[in-house]
Design an enzyme around this catalytic site. Structure first.
Site, short mmCIF file in Angstrom:
data_model
loop_
_atom_site.label_atom_id
_atom_site.label_comp_id
_atom_site.label_asym_id
_atom_site.label_seq_id
_atom_site.Cartn_x
_atom_site.Cartn_y
_atom_site.Cartn_z
N ASP A 106 0.86 -1.18 0.00
CA ASP A 106 0.00 0.00 0.00
C ASP A 106 0.90 1.23 0.00
OD1 ASP A 106 -3.25 0.06 1.45
OD2 ASP A 106 -2.27 1.67 0.33
N ASP A 214 -2.78 4.79 -2.51
CA ASP A 214 -3.83 5.37 -1.68
C ASP A 214 -4.22 6.77 -2.16
OD1 ASP A 214 -5.24 5.03 0.96
OD2 ASP A 214 -4.19 6.90 1.37
N GLU A 264 -6.08 3.90 -6.13
CA GLU A 264 -7.33 4.13 -5.41
C GLU A 264 -7.76 5.55 -5.71
OE1 GLU A 264 -7.55 5.35 -1.48
OE2 GLU A 264 -9.37 4.25 -1.00
N HIS A 337 -11.08 -2.50 3.71
CA HIS A 337 -10.93 -2.06 5.10
C HIS A 337 -11.67 -0.76 5.39
CE1 HIS A 337 -8.04 0.19 2.81
NE2 HIS A 337 -7.91 1.00 3.82
N ASP A 338 -12.16 -0.12 4.31
CA ASP A 338 -12.89 1.15 4.49
C ASP A 338 -14.40 0.98 4.34
OD1 ASP A 338 -10.48 3.04 2.54
OD2 ASP A 338 -10.55 2.63 4.70
O1 TEU Z 1 -9.18 5.93 1.79
C1 TEU Z 1 -9.54 7.06 1.02
C2 TEU Z 1 -10.96 7.29 1.11
O2 TEU Z 1 -11.54 7.88 0.26
C3 TEU Z 1 -11.61 6.74 2.30
O3 TEU Z 1 -11.25 7.61 3.37
C4 TEU Z 1 -13.08 6.73 2.13
O4 TEU Z 1 -13.50 7.89 1.52
C5 TEU Z 1 -13.72 6.67 3.45
O5 TEU Z 1 -12.97 5.80 4.24
C6 TEU Z 1 -15.12 6.16 3.27
O6 TEU Z 1 -15.77 6.36 4.48
C7 TEU Z 1 -7.79 5.72 1.85
C8 TEU Z 1 -7.54 4.52 2.75
O7 TEU Z 1 -8.13 3.36 2.15
C9 TEU Z 1 -8.16 4.82 4.09
O8 TEU Z 1 -8.07 3.69 4.96
C10 TEU Z 1 -7.42 5.99 4.70
O9 TEU Z 1 -8.07 6.36 5.91
C11 TEU Z 1 -7.43 7.20 3.75
O10 TEU Z 1 -7.15 6.87 2.40
C12 TEU Z 1 -6.34 8.19 4.16
O11 TEU Z 1 -5.09 7.58 3.90
#
Ligand code: TEU
Length: 568
Positions: A106, A214, A264, A337-338
């Site tokens: 990542d 990311d 992403e 994970h999000d």
């Molecule tokens: O996520 C980016 C992102 O857009 C997410 O924050 C999403 O919008 C949100 O979680 C939905 O509720 C990436 C990573 O996957 C995330 O874990 C990180 O918190 C974020 O970037 C910051 O690095």
């Protein structure tokens, strides 16, 4: 499917690959501290090999204060002791490669941790050599720094509150699109870009096979930091394609080993994705788009939910199927994970329907065109956790939301339905390996609660068990490796007006597949014209023998069942 590590792989080997995402903090605890780690991953490689996945995407394990569970990096070239060490990571790279599995790390380079040495240097003074490595701005004209409304513009953080943090010592604000401990890097500065590319080359030299990047479509900010909604003002900024093409030239173009790059990209649309993933442009191989997982966001933001119908979900994914049919490539995912657990969000996690709907979600995703991603525990049919108390939540996004809403007089109980539905914490409960206390995740008190349903939903109860969710995923992954039509065939959406049937055709050089999936508890009569010419077809996937019989003998698809037919 050539072995994932075969040296003579085609450049687009990842079109027939399946990626497994590991969020290490919640995967498996190898050293008994209640937090998942690299040793825990090493202890479960048999599980990955049994599944048949080709790539592991490892969420961040770099040194980090863990403000955003590792997405706030303080040293890109070292491993946080909570996860292990560089030596253990080297051991993991070798062990995965020995099993023919590639490792994608990542890459979080839109921002660093505020504890990164680069930021410590940048914030040390206005004349620091690295001042311009981040976005520093004076208070808005006519305002006093540190007071509400003095922020340089009205941009908001993804994690609630303003996207600017006042730094008393140097009398300026710094930009953070995420937490205040995640200051945004200034990609306008070529020194920043070169430092990132050098770090990426260092990881490739260490044996890593690529990167999941990311929020990479946020790195190009409009230089004037246009006011308005921060997210839309920033996403897909003016120099995005230039930066990605430069990254490809500087890091990947001459690299001897095949690799995988995944961008992403929150908010990216089909037309932009066609450009980002056009192989002729050499930017990224595929993107993680958010259209389907952003369905249901209400006027009040992510936690303000509106219902999402299957036709809405189907329309979104099939739009991406047709949009990238002739140029570019899709990542295919239900959760990560999000995002909340797929079976709770898009399926039916009532115990009577959970397994069938989890398998049917997998049937649809894994027979579409694109590279499927399996998020840890999705292959077991793991569900959301019915949170009841604030103390059960760990995620900065959830906690900041509760705090911000409390400031507006909105109590936790009122927020609970939205949190239960989409809090990122849902995806971060420990993987359920067994019915033993702690679900086989750890012998210590885990950093976040284990879902009580691990007694019924766990890997030990499914490995080798015909009809289990796990074995269904294994069948689908093998299908992608065995039948080129799955990875490379065209896609024809079918019955797009049906409220409960998700159907589509695949074709490659005369070989055809027909995917039929019921997104309802009620059985449905398949439209007659759909099955014309399929009477003698072979059933290559089915969620149950009854489902296969229902389709072949009666043209009926049973509740939450799915079937894939094959004919030449
Ligand atoms: O996520 C980016 C992102 O857009 C997410 O924050 C999403 O919008 C949100 O979680 C939905 O509720 C990436 C990573 O996957 C995330 O874990 C990180 O918190 C974020 O970037 C910051 O690095």
């Amino acid at each position: 499917m050539p072995h994932a590590l075969d040296q003579d792989l085609p450049r687009d080997w990842w079109k027939a690959a399946v990626v497994y995402q590991i969020y290490p903090r919640s995967f498996a605890d190898g050293d008994g501290d209640g937090i998942g780690d690299l040793r825990g991953v090493l202890d479960h490689l048999d599980h990955l090999e049994h599944l048949g996945v080709d790539v592991v995407w490892l969420s961040p394990v770099y040194r980090s204060p863990q403000d955003d569970n590792g997405y706030d990096i303080s040293d890109y070239q070292d491993i946080d002791p909570v996860f292990g060490s560089l030596e253990v990571l080297d051991e993991l790279i070798a062990a995965l490669h020995d099993r023919g599995i590639r490792l994608v790390m990542d890459l979080v380079v839109n921002h660093t941790s505020d504890e990164h040495a680069w930021f410590a240097d940048s914030r040390s003074s206005r004349t620091s050599a690295r001042r311009d490595w981040y976005w520093w701005r004076p208070p808005r004209d006519g305002h006093t720094g540190g007071e509400p409304g003095a922020e340089p513009n009205a941009w908001r953080s993804f994690f609630s509150g303003p996207a600017w943090e006042w730094d008393e010592a140097t009398g300026e604000y710094y930009l953070h699109l995420f937490s205040r401990k995640q200051p945004d890097l200034n990609w306008e500065n070529p020194e920043v870009r070169e430092a990132v590319y050098a770090m990426m080359r260092w990881w490739l030299a260490r044996g890593v096979d690529g990167f999941r990047m990311d929020v990479i479509n946020l790195v190009s900010k409009p230089e004037d930091l246009t006011d308005g909604d921060s997210f839309h003002a920033v996403a897909d900024g003016p120099r995005m394609h230039e930066f990605l093409a430069e990254m490809h030239r500087e890091v990947f173009a001459d690299h001897p080993r095949a690799h995988l790059t995944v961008g992403e990209m929150p908010g990216v649309d089909v037309d932009q994705a066609r450009l980002y993933t056009d192989p002729q442009r050499r930017e990224v191989d595929m993107v993680f788009q958010f259209e389907h997982v952003d369905l249901g966001i209400g006027a009040g933001g992510k936690f303000d939910r509106t219902p999402v119908t299957m036709p809405q979900l189907r329309a979104s994914l099939m739009r991406w199927q047709t949009g990238l049919a002739d140029r570019g490539w899709n990542s295919l995912y239900w959760d990560n994970h999000d995002q909340p657990r797929a079976v709770s969000r898009f399926g039916d996690d009532d115990p009577a329907w959970r397994e069938r709907s989890a398998k049917t979600l997998a049937t649809v995703l894994h027979t579409l065109r694109g590279t499927p991603y399996v998020y840890q525990g999705e292959e077991l049919g793991m569900t959301n956790l019915p949170f009841a108390e604030l103390g059960q939540l760990r995620d900065i996004e959830s906690l900041n939301h509760v705090a911000e809403q409390a400031g507006a007089g909105v109590g936790f109980e009122e927020l609970l339905p939205g949190l239960r539905e989409v809090a990122r914490d849902n995806a971060r409960t420990p993987v359920q390996w067994s019915a033993r206390p702690g679900a086989g995740f750890s012998d210590a008190e885990p950093w976040i609660g284990v879902n009580p349903n691990h007694l019924e939903i766990n890997a030990e109860a499914q490995v080798g068990v015909a009809g289990s969710v796990l074995e269904h995923y294994r069948t689908l992954i093998a299908l992608r490796h065995d039948l080129p039509v799955v990875a490379h065939g065209s896609v024809t959406p079918l019955a797009m007006d049906h409220p409960d049937l998700w159907a589509f055709g695949r074709e490659l050089e005369g070989e055809q597949l027909l995917t039929l999936a019921c997104f309802s508890r009620e059985p449905l009569a398949l439209p007659g014209e759909l099955l014309e010419g399929w009477a003698e077809a072979e059933v290559v996937v089915s969620t149950s023998a009854e489902a296969a019989a229902g389709v072949q003998e009666g043209g009926v698809l049973l509740g939450w069942e799915s079937v894939v037919l094959r004919r030449r």
